[in-house]
Design a protein around this motif. Structure first.
Motif, PDB file in Angstrom:
ATOM      1  N   ASN A 129       0.867  -1.001   0.023  1.00 53.72           N
ATOM      2  CA  ASN A 129      -0.049   0.081  -0.010  1.00 53.72           C
ATOM      3  C   ASN A 129       0.971   1.315  -0.141  1.00 53.72           C
ATOM      4  O   ASN A 129       1.921   1.336   0.656  1.00 53.72           O
ATOM      5  N   THR A 131      -0.173   4.315   0.720  1.00 51.66           N
ATOM      6  CA  THR A 131      -0.632   5.394   1.660  1.00 51.66           C
ATOM      7  C   THR A 131       0.400   6.046   2.514  1.00 51.66           C
ATOM      8  O   THR A 131       0.404   7.368   2.710  1.00 51.66           O
ATOM      9  N   GLU A 221       2.486  -1.448  -6.393  1.00 55.13           N
ATOM     10  CA  GLU A 221       1.562  -0.819  -5.523  1.00 55.13           C
ATOM     11  C   GLU A 221       0.302  -1.220  -5.835  1.00 55.13           C
ATOM     12  O   GLU A 221      -0.368  -1.854  -6.738  1.00 55.13           O
TER      13      GLU A 221
END
Length: 222
Positions: A129, A131, A221
């Motif tokens: 991830n 983020t 990703e």
């Protein structure tokens, strides 16, 4: 058509069929490779036979001299201390690297080295991830303050920059929002075969004093 002519045709047809059977047997025998485990090679029963051996690349065991790649592999499901050295002349995929699964086809030499004629590398897909990852612009914006600090950075593989391990920069990563922002990446591990030009990646590692990113982990990703 008389009886004599029919007999000749039968004989000729039979000869042709026999020749085809022999040719197919020879071609099939020479083209196939016998799957062999690394542990089986100690028996000495496979000299001058075409075999296929699978194993993981021993960390930092590979080197290239005069366009010849040599590396060691081990059986991930067997005795990890037992290694087989492989010699290969040919193009190496960008997926090649430390601990990647290498499927090697060739013949075992008298020196115990597998002279590989076909090399296939496989690395399982890995996703991360993005983020908490920095963009390349954010990373470079910290300047020298972030050198040596372990961080995550996200970006896209620049077209035409993917290379095999051991040749310096592994690839260049560009900022998804600003393609002019570029980061050279060092990485000697295995890359997933799904990674290609334009792939969105998340890297873990640190920036060095030369402005290159030394990655310890590379993931798609997702």
């Amino acid at each position: 058509m008389n009886t004599k002519t029919k007999r000749r045709m039968v004989v000729v047809t039979g000869v042709i069929i026999m020749v085809l059977v022999v040719v197919l047997a020879v071609v099939g025998g020479s083209g196939s490779a016998k799957p062999v485990a690394i542990s089986d090679l100690t028996t000495g029963n496979y000299a001058d036979q075409k075999i296929q051996v699978s194993g993981n690349v021993v960390e930092n065991s590979y080197k290239t001299e005069d366009n010849t790649l040599t590396f060691d592999i081990y059986d991930a499901n067997g005795d990890a201390a037992q290694h087989l050295q492989v010699r290969y002349e040919g193009g190496v995929s960008a997926t090649f690297g430390n601990d990647v699964t290498a499927i090697c086809t060739g013949k075992l030499g008298q020196d115990g080295v597998l002279n590989c004629t076909e090399l296939v590398t496989k690395c399982p897909s890995k996703y991360e991830n993005a983020t908490s990852a920095l963009t390349i612009d954010q990373l470079l914006g910290y300047g020298g303050d972030i050198v040596g600090t372990t961080v995550k950075v996200a970006g896209v593989v620049k077209d035409g920059t993917l290379t095999a391990a051991g040749g310096g920069d592994r690839f260049a990563l560009v900022d998804a929002e600003n393609p002019g922002s570029e980061l050279a990446v060092l990485f000697d591990g295995a890359l997933s075969e799904e990674i290609a030009d334009g792939s969105a990646l998340v890297l873990t590692g640190s920036l060095d004093e030369q402005g290159r990113f030394s990655a310890t982990d590379v993931a798609l990703e997702g």
